[in-house]
Design a protein around this motif. Sequence first.
Motif: not given
Length: 468
Positions: A151-157, A418-420, A429-434, A459-461
């Motif tokens: 399992t991993l944790a991340a603030d943004r995905v 914003h690619y969310r 969902l804040p913090g989730l991107f595609y 997306v990176a920006r």
Amino acid sequence: MTDPKDNVNRAGSIAVVGGGYSGVMTAVNLLSEGTEADTDVCLIEPRARAGRGLAYSIWDDSLLLNVPAGNMSALADDPAHFVNYCRELDPSLNGGSFVSRRLYGDYLEATLAQAVSVSPLSLRRIHGEVIAVHSGAKGGAFQLELADGATLAADRVVLAPGFLGPQRLPFAQALAGSPRYIENPWDFRAMDAIPPGAPVAIIGTGHTAIDALFRLTSLDDGRPVHLISRHGLLPKAHRTLPQAPLSTGFPSYLENVPATALGLLRALRTEIKRRQRLGQNWRDVLNELRPYTSVLWQRWPLAERRRFLARLRPWWDVHRHRLAPVAAARLHAQLRSGCTQVLAGQITRMTPHAEGVVVSFRERASGALNTLQVAAVVNCTGPEYDIDRSRSVLIEQLRETGLIQADALRLGLEVDDHYRPIGREGEPLPGLFYVGPMLRARYWEAIAVPELRTHTRQVARQLLQAMA
């Protein structure tokens, strides 16, 4: 390389799920533009080598990129980046060269390594498969599950899983599990196992089908191969000396065109005829239109997008997605030999036979029913975009938990500006991107490098801005 069982739980952690083009170039842009040294980027990819994905994990140098090198820079702000890389290997290469996909995979690996070497950010590489992403309670970190139990944790995905595998064909159900039905068109080992000289049917006539044809005939150019699709259309070829498109701004001939598929078709035909009278090429018209295709797509109401897909898409695809000149010459030599033939028709069923498969189809021109007996069938109808039909464990989990949803036309994912991904409740969902080919639902042009390099940078920006 970091042990995947180590948890990532830093205030500035970003997990990029997928290490094909979209994932790697998102990571490269994060590394290149990020300034906070405590930001941790984690790139998770099931393949042993990041950057190659499905498209560039090919070691057959006869399979070429279908875009000239001059338009294949992975960096949106450095158009000559890939050409310069090629010229360091072979000074004879230039912006008009069509090089192998294997070489492009090498280039992406080198681009990632260079970005890592100069960035203040850190990059962690994890060789593993993400099977679930869970949103944190009350804005907490995302929790990622890997297939090996880590399992991993991340603030943004960032979701960048690439293509979702081949389409399932309803008329192929009777062949499920049979070695005579090659559902995955990139399974070259299965193709190589077909007996020499044995006839093969390829379902589809696009780029993937031509790749399969070249593989099947690379050591057996006399093998009978039947390419079958509804319209029997083959991709057009690039010019021998391709030219970079001019930066002309939004085409003036489209300014007052109705926001309809028919309006676009008529305007394109008129402009192409005008340019041909001036001694110019129809390819220039499409090349100059390309940066603005997404603008047109977004102007169209849903009904017009559906009409385009139903009536014009096959002709658009063969003109827009063209073959390298040497690949086109090889294809037409195969056709002239008589060993390869293209059939236009609708397949009605495929059934096992003692010596292979019987393919039944209705001919497009006459409506007559016909059959072929072949040793094997290869599915080259293209990748799946409908997330409700995907066999990806991750995509199924995200869909079932309501974090993503399909668009109305089943072209990919619903995303915002914003690619969310827009979830089941109609909100991102804040913090989730595609980022990746399923952006075509919103932009239409989203499956090739010239568009994806811009999307990955954006997306990176967005990520870096959100973490500032």
